[in-house]
Design a protein around this motif. Structure first.
Motif, PDB file in Angstrom:
ATOM      1  N   MET A 283       0.946  -1.196  -0.017  1.00  0.00           N
ATOM      2  CA  MET A 283       0.136   0.086   0.041  1.00  0.00           C
ATOM      3  C   MET A 283       0.938   1.069   0.013  1.00  0.00           C
ATOM      4  N   LEU A 284       0.908   2.060  -1.142  1.00  0.00           N
ATOM      5  CA  LEU A 284       1.641   3.213  -1.342  1.00  0.00           C
ATOM      6  C   LEU A 284       0.705   4.137  -2.030  1.00  0.00           C
TER       7      LEU A 284
ATOM      8  N   PHE B  94      10.277  10.448  10.503  1.00  0.00           N
ATOM      9  CA  PHE B  94       9.162   9.844  10.786  1.00  0.00           C
ATOM     10  C   PHE B  94       8.703   9.618  12.279  1.00  0.00           C
TER      11      PHE B  94
ATOM     12  N   LEU C 151      13.910   9.624  14.016  1.00  0.00           N
ATOM     13  CA  LEU C 151      14.177   8.502  13.244  1.00  0.00           C
ATOM     14  C   LEU C 151      13.879   9.141  11.695  1.00  0.00           C
TER      15      LEU C 151
ATOM     16  N   HIS D 170      -4.581   4.770   6.121  1.00  0.00           N
ATOM     17  CA  HIS D 170      -3.216   5.096   5.714  1.00  0.00           C
ATOM     18  C   HIS D 170      -2.468   6.429   6.091  1.00  0.00           C
TER      19      HIS D 170
ATOM     20  N   PRO E 262       3.988   8.314  16.131  1.00  0.00           N
ATOM     21  CA  PRO E 262       5.073   7.808  15.048  1.00  0.00           C
ATOM     22  C   PRO E 262       4.274   6.369  14.516  1.00  0.00           C
ATOM     23  N   PRO E 263       4.810   6.137  13.162  1.00  0.00           N
ATOM     24  CA  PRO E 263       5.469   7.176  12.358  1.00  0.00           C
ATOM     25  C   PRO E 263       4.566   8.204  11.569  1.00  0.00           C
TER      26      PRO E 263
ATOM     27  N   PRO F 195       4.012   5.804   6.707  1.00  0.00           N
ATOM     28  CA  PRO F 195       4.358   4.256   7.151  1.00  0.00           C
ATOM     29  C   PRO F 195       5.678   3.995   6.389  1.00  0.00           C
ATOM     30  N   VAL F 196       6.283   2.825   7.333  1.00  0.00           N
ATOM     31  CA  VAL F 196       7.472   2.512   7.410  1.00  0.00           C
ATOM     32  C   VAL F 196       7.600   1.020   7.061  1.00  0.00           C
ATOM     33  N   ALA F 197       8.196   0.472   6.133  1.00  0.00           N
ATOM     34  CA  ALA F 197       7.970  -1.182   5.827  1.00  0.00           C
ATOM     35  C   ALA F 197       8.840  -1.874   7.114  1.00  0.00           C
ATOM     36  N   PHE F 198       7.910  -2.884   7.687  1.00  0.00           N
ATOM     37  CA  PHE F 198       8.387  -3.639   8.698  1.00  0.00           C
ATOM     38  C   PHE F 198       9.978  -3.972   8.372  1.00  0.00           C
ATOM     39  N   ALA F 199      10.370  -4.364   7.086  1.00  0.00           N
ATOM     40  CA  ALA F 199      11.607  -5.160   6.829  1.00  0.00           C
ATOM     41  C   ALA F 199      12.573  -3.950   7.151  1.00  0.00           C
TER      42      ALA F 199
ATOM     43  N   LEU G 279      12.692  -1.478   9.240  1.00  0.00           N
ATOM     44  CA  LEU G 279      12.900  -1.493  10.874  1.00  0.00           C
ATOM     45  C   LEU G 279      13.442  -2.822  11.236  1.00  0.00           C
ATOM     46  N   ALA G 280      13.381  -3.958  10.734  1.00  0.00           N
ATOM     47  CA  ALA G 280      14.141  -5.169  11.111  1.00  0.00           C
ATOM     48  C   ALA G 280      15.575  -5.025  10.645  1.00  0.00           C
TER      49      ALA G 280
END
Lengths: 956, 415
Positions: free
Chosen positions: A82-83, A197, A206, A509, A541-542, A545-549, A551-552
């Protein structure tokens, strides 16, 4: 498809290069510098998707992250669920489609790389618009360490969307010069495509940098796709600009309805016309710029509809000169069209009343209800907001230490003001950091600001359509309307948080970027209270949206958690060991020989240790070096037994309890000197026990002169175990007299092996004669090999944790964390002997006096012998009273305890178990039942020591 | 076992509408038979059951902010009763049985979805602890199964059950009757029923002090004036100790931020609820489609409803490790609640040194799932002046006697 709405020239796209992309299965072209949204608009396409609940067509309504309309799923080159079409930079081969509200997670694994960087600066400036650039330049020129981050692909902020001039030249020339100047300062980090974000305490901010997607297939493989920047700034300057606010009216959601400023962005930045015939609806002066610019670009501006009774006399004049009709004191009450707006319904508006209207044909309707400062980062950092009634917006309502807000994010209205404010804020930040500003700190000359006519704060146009607000959309992404807010208020809700939850406004979103303040305004209006009292919901925050990956980061797969191996790991692997995860450690569980399963291997390893000699890699045991004049005092207070009486050269087993008197760890303690001890902990407890010691030493007893240091990895430990261990150790370390009298049980000796220091200790976790060999890990393999060599005549057998567990269980030695669960006292374990009666106090002592600790029905550690001599009870099994009929009654069935450890014993030639059983020691000799897979297995309760209860074997 | 929720819904289905009317916003009366301090889930449920089970309706619920705006609005909505100890599983199982009839009782679509909970095991000690808990659950009449990795994969195909991950899944406990519900709907359902019964729900009303007479509390001082009370129940979670400090009662709870987060709305991908202690994850997919995930507890104490970001980063690493398909999902929003944790990680409920003052706090991470159960049992305790059997083991004096209900569980220390 062609791009009929692309202007002949202008914009910041690379017209020389054409890229191809696919949207909803249809082929399109665009240029580098386009976003997916601008390229679609250039093709004349506004509609992106249909809405989540009502299925209404929705289109691009803004030009960046505040867009509530253009949600897309990207399929190629990098699938993402979702972008926003407005934030996806166009790259060749992009494949995307519109989303009706729910994204889809691609099943192909995300093999991209993500990483994170810590960066410390004096001044962090967020936003490279006029205010941010001014602030960054001011700080950089003063010699401060600066970071400037901006979410767009290039610097300039609002200047990218306009025709402003600075120093009598296009403002973007100054932007380019400023960027070049910043690049010349070695202490400046300037990042574009980096969205700040999250904003936390103490200048922690961050940002997510998008590094490769815009490069498409040309992206270098070695680059991480995205990077999380963890900024720690002594001072943060928030220059994040403002989001334009719509006005809500009936059917305000049709494709072709767009924020006025967004249209200007699409025109100037991307060279795209949003339509051919425009109606502009505004409550303030800013939208006139859009009307005039679009007019100059060839768009037929049918009317500017200004809700203010007098409109803006000066701007009206400009429009009239250009031949644009201005309808002051009028509003848009509704629209026509389905997949694209076709008409704006315009009506006179006075004193909140709407008159009779008419339809004006248009293919684009531009709307401006004013501007909301982007206060997200300020608010996330717990800055209080203040409602500014003139702006109709929430602005920073206080000064925060180390975080300031500047430019239009602070409500500053014009370019000259933003530049000056950016510099002012930066200078204040420098001053707080005791950094002198540069002598030459010139800002460009901006045109004298024109005082605009006062804006009108108008949240919504009264609904004359008969739909009673049910098509007046507040949150397009949630399909939430004025009617929904009215229903929420009617239901008795007063808090804006309740209204949010009832209507779901702000939960999608965009997290309410355009809908949040509208909701506050409309709710306040419906309740008849000031907007300040309604307030906003909490900014969290954020920001986007920030991808899980992302942040991992690198903490995936093998790097998810450090894998700790001993110095002998390679040897274990070669020897065919099967490993067990013990905390972070990889430990050999057993060493199967060809054809052996675990049971066979463990029986063989156990027999070797009981009858010949075995050897274990015990290096993972926690080791803490405790030094200082008060070392003994600290240990006396933390162990239940007395450690200060331990003689140098001796070893003592000890138990530690929590304040509740429950066992938390155990192990041996070696006294190395009057003021020095080596404390051994369990493998899993090593870090926790060091923390525990530090916490008490630092927070409760800071008077103690003592220091604790982990030396777990400074020593390897090899227990050599079994009746022949003396022969082996004696052969390898001939300088040590290993006779029982010279080297008694629970003592240690230092020696050397070929000049390498070695420590030997007579400690046994098996009941057998045993020596622990300690040496520096550099020599681990060599010493291990020497021991194996010396042991070969005796069949020395390496064994793993499973055999270690069996051997110790046969002796009734508990494993803390397996045979205990945080509810077990030393007394419950039959270790009352390890609890000092002499010491005035120690951690846990007070709890032993509690009534419940005297309860004879407390669970106690006992042994269990299955009567059938065959069943290995599953560990974790529950224990119930013996049932003569062999049948379980219906639940609830009272439980007596549970099986904590269970093994086959080579020494006993039968399975056995350890268990915690209510009043267990008084049940010795009884038979109880253990339900196993639906049948009741009779077991005999025994003492916990099943092998060598008299302790005859430990001295060999 | 009762049948699963009678109105099955697929994840992603649209949310049901709220009722047209929820509650009045009355001015406080001069006094009430019972004053409940704290308008969260527990306070509202207690009010409902006081009216429904005991006919006590001259009741006020005082809320310093907005109703159900604390942990009730911030939790990850997991409901289960597969606790180890008899005392815990008894009250949580009672709660689960109430959950199974709650939609009907409240006349509110609370979206209770019994999609099952998997608690994963990643070490041999996890396996021992899991088997122990499953066996205890069975003997206590709580539905529980031990599943091998291939069975885990059948129930939740997106869990990474490969053996070459850092901490492979060695199996899981499974409670089929467990699930999730929509937290706001639950709270509002209780609130609406309480309001209908004539109970006053009073918001923006912070308690600042107590009026006492000997060992009785006679009223509460609030930001909206003094309110007389026949009995007072404290349902203020971590702020309970702030209130009891005013009365000189020490309550051993520590408050920590606990963060949670959601993704954007996604097509159905996650059919159940998965929890893992070792690879710290608990995650479900809510009805709208967002992934709802809890993070770890921040280690410092405080009442700030925000946590540190490295906890979120760590959480994302764990989520992607266990669910590779989540890598592409986006973090949409993070927030924090405050967990009030007692020394044995079990709640503190029951009577106090004041004859007519009742405590209910220390629920830690268990508060939401207990909501109907504790409301039921606390209402009984207030009405009859006698701890309900379900809460009797959780009295404050257990910290004196040592009769703890230690839900910290196995320390998982390895030798």
């Amino acid at each position: 498809m062609t791009s009929p709405f692309r202007t002949p020239q202008g914009g910041r796209v690379d017209r020389a290069t054409t890229v191809e992309f696919t949207f909803d299965g249809q082929a399109f072209t665009g240029h580098p510098g386009d976003t997916l949204a601008s390229a679609l608009l250039a093709a004349g396409r506004h509609q992106i998707a249909t809405s989540i609940s009502l299925g209404r067509p929705r289109g691009i309504a803004a030009a960046w992250a505040e867009d509530p309309g253009g949600l897309v799923q990207v399929e190629e080159p990098f699938p993402e669920p979702m972008l926003l079409a407005t934030t996806v930079e166009l790259a060749d081969g992009l494949v995307a489609h519109g989303l009706p509200g729910q994204g889809r997670l691609a099943e192909i694994p995300d093999s991209a790389r993500y990483d994170a960087v810590h960066h410390h600066v004096d001044v962090l400036v967020v936003g490279a618009g006029p205010a941010g650039l001014a602030a960054a330049l001011t700080a950089a020129r003063a010699g401060a360490r600066v970071a400037l981050v901006d979410e767009q692909s290039e610097a300039g902020g609002s200047l990218l969307a306009g025709t402003e001039r600075l120093d009598d030249a296009p403002a973007l020339q100054w932007v380019a010069a400023a960027v070049a100047e910043l690049a010349d300062h070695p202490e400046v980090l300037h990042l574009q495509r980096a969205t700040a974000f999250g904003s936390y305490d103490d200048g922690f901010v961050l940002a997510l940098e998008r590094r490769t997607d815009h490069l498409g297939a040309a992206a270098p493989r070695h680059l991480s796709r995205q990077r999380v920047w963890r900024f720690r700034a002594r001072s943060v300057v928030v220059a994040t600009g403002a989001h334009e606010r719509p006005v809500v009216f009936a059917d305000n959601d049709r494709p072709g309805i767009m924020l006025a400023g967004a249209a200007r962005t699409f025109l100037h930045r991307y060279g795209v016309l949003p339509g051919r015939e425009a109606v502009v609806f505004t409550t303030n002066d800013s939208a006139y710029d859009s009307a005039l610019d679009l007019h100059r670009a060839g768009v037929r501006v049918q009317a500017v509809v200004d809700a203010r009774p007098e409109g803006s006399p000066r701007r009206r004049e400009e429009c009239e000169r250009a031949g644009i009709r201005v309808l002051a004191g009028a509003v848009v009450t509704g629209t026509r069209g389905v997949e694209r707006v076709t008409h704006a319904l315009v009506a006179p508006f006075a004193d909140g009343e709407v008159g009779a209207g008419s339809a004006i044909a248009c293919d684009v309707l531009l709307v401006s209800g004013g501007w909301n400062p982007a206060v997200h980062l300020f608010s996330q950092a717990r800055g209080r907001l203040r409602y500014d009634a003139a702006l109709g917006a929430f602005v920073p309502g206080e000064e925060l230490d180390g975080l300031s807000v500047t430019g239009s994010a602070a409500g500053v209205p014009d370019l000259a003001g933003c530049l000056a404010d950016g510099q002012r804020v930066a200078r204040a930040a420098l001053s707080a950091l005791a950094i002198a500003p540069a002598a030459d700190d010139r800002l460009p000359a901006a045109p004298e600001p024109v005082v605009p006519s006062a804006p009108l704060v108008l949240w919504r146009v009264p609904d004359t359509s008969g739909a009673e607000g049910s098509t007046s959309f507040v949150d397009l992404q949630r399909d939430a309307t004025v009617a929904d807010i009215a229903r929420a208020v009617g239901a008795g809700l007063r808090s804006i948080e309740h209204v949010k939850r009832y209507t779901t406004i702000g939960t999608a979103h965009d997290q309410g970027k355009t809908s949040g303040v509208l909701t506050s305004g409309i709710t306040a209006e419906l309740l008849g209270v000031p907007v300040q009292d309604t307030g906003t919901t909490t900014f969290r925050p954020p920001y986007t949206p920030v991808a899980f990956a992302a942040l991992a980061g690198r903490d995936r797969g093998r790097l998810f958690d450090p894998e700790r191996v001993t110095a002998l790991h390679d040897w274990h692997v070669t020897a065919g060991a099967v490993f067990e995860d013990v905390g972070q450690w990889k430990r050999p569980r057993y060493y199967p020989r060809p054809g052996e399963d675990m049971e066979a291997a463990v029986l063989r390893e156990c027999a070797a240790a009981r009858t010949g000699v075995g050897i274990l890699d015990g290096s993972t045991l926690g080791k803490i070096d405790v030094q200082g004049p008060d070392a003994a005092v600290l240990l006396d207070r933390l162990y239940t037994n007395l450690m200060s009486s331990l003689k140098v050269g001796s070893v003592r087993y000890g138990v530690m309890c929590g304040v509740d008197g429950m066992v938390i760890d155990d192990g041996t303690v070696l006294r190395l000197a009057e003021d020095r001890f080596l404390v051994l902990t369990t493998t899993g407890g090593a870090a926790k026990i060091l923390d525990w010691m530090e916490e008490w030493a630092q927070t409760e007893w800071p008077d103690l002169r003592v220091h604790c240091t982990s030396v777990t990895e400074q020593w390897v430990t090899f227990p050599v175990v079994g009746p022949r261990s003396r022969d082996v150790v004696g052969a390898v370390f001939p300088q040590v007299d290993v006779a029982n009298e010279a080297f008694p049980f629970m003592t240690w000796r230092d020696t050397t092996l070929d000049g390498v220091p070695v420590r030997l200790a007579r400690i046994s976790f098996s009941g057998e004669l045993a020596f622990e060999v300690y040496v520096n890990p550099w020599y681990a393999v060599a010493v291990w090999q020497r021991l194996l060599e010396a042991g070969r005549p005796y069949g020395i057998t390496p064994y793993g944790t499973e055999t270690m567990h069996v051997l110790r269980a046969e002796k009734g030695y508990p494993i803390i964390g397996q045979d205990t669960d945080g509810t077990v006292t030393p007394q419950d374990l039959g270790m009352g002997w390890a609890v000092s009666k002499k010491k005035p106090d120690f951690v846990g002592k007070r709890s032993f006096a509690r009534v419940e600790n005297q309860n004879p029905l407390r669970k106690q550690l006992v042994g269990l012998l299955p009567v059938d001599r065959r069943t290995v009870l599953p560990e974790g099994s529950q224990i119930v009273e013996f049932r003569a009929d062999g049948q379980l009654p219906p639940p609830p069935v009272p439980m007596l305890g549970h099986v904590t450890s269970s093994y086959r014993s080579a020494a006993l030639a039968r399975p056995f178990a350890l268990a915690l059983v209510k009043g267990g020691r008084s049940r010795i000799g009884d038979t109880v039942h253990v339900p196993v897979n639906g049948t009741l297995v009779p077991v005999e309760v025994t003492g916990s020591v099943l092998v060598d209860p008299e302790g005859a074997r430990r001295d060999g | 076992m009762r049948p699963r929720s009678s109105t099955p819904r697929t994840p992603g289905a649209d949310l049901p509408e709220h009722p047209d009317f929820l509650w009045r916003n009355p001015e406080p009366k001069r006094s009430y038979d019972v004053v409940i301090v704290g308008g969260g889930g527990h306070g509202l449920a207690t009010a409902h059951y006081l009216a429904k089970n005991h006919g006590i309706t001259n009741v006020a619920v005082l809320e310093k902010g907005w109703l159900a705006g604390g942990n009730m609005a911030r939790n990850t909505t997991i409901i289960r009763s597969n606790y180890l100890w008899d005392e815990s599983s008894a009250i949580y199982e009672h709660a689960l049985k109430l959950w199974e009839g709650l939609e009907e009782d409240l006349g509110y679509p609370i979206l209770f979805s019994q999609r099952g909970v998997l608690n994963l095991a990643h070490s041999l000690q996890d396996v021992r602890d899991s088997v122990r808990r499953v066996e205890a659950n069975k003997l206590n009449g709580v539905d529980a199964e031990w599943l091998e990795p291939d069975e885990v994969r059948k129930i939740c195909p997106i869990v990474n059950t490969s053996t070459d991950i850092r901490y492979p899944v060695l199996g899981a406990t499974y409670q089929p009757r467990a699930g999730i519900a929509k937290h706001d709907y639950v709270a509002w359902g209780f609130a609406r029923r309480a309001d209908e019964a004539g109970i006053d729900l009073i918001q923006d009303c912070a308690v600042t002090g107590f009026a006492t007479d000997g060992n009785r509390v006679t009223g509460v001082q609030t930001t909206r004036g003094t309110i007389g009370a026949g009995k007072v129940a404290l349902c203020a979670a971590g702020h309970t100790s702030v209130l009891t400090d005013l009365l000189g009662i020490r309550v051993p709870v520590q408050s920590h931020p606990l963060q949670a987060l959601v993704s954007e709305l996604l097509e159905p991908v996650h059919p159940t609820v998965v929890m893992s202690n070792a690879v710290h994850v608990y995650v479900s997919q809510a009805h709208k489609g967002e992934l709802v995930m809890g993070a770890g507890v921040d280690s410092y104490n405080g009442y700030g409803q925000r946590g540190a970001f490295h906890i979120i980063e760590r959480q994302m690493a764990a989520a992607v490790e266990l669910f590779p398909v989540f890598a592409r999902a986006h973090l949409l929003r993070t927030w924090a609640g405050i967990v009030d944790v007692s020394p044995d990680a079990s709640p503190i409920v029951g009577r106090t040194p004041y004859d007519n003052l009742y405590l209910n706090c220390g629920w830690g991470t268990g508060g939401f799932k207990a909501t109907p159960g504790i409301g039921w049992a606390l209402a009984h305790t207030i009405a009859s002046d006698e701890p309900h059997p379900y809460v009797a083991p959780f009295s404050l004096d257990r910290f004196v006697t040592g009769a703890l209900v230690d839900e910290h569980g196995a320390a998982a220390v390895a030798h």
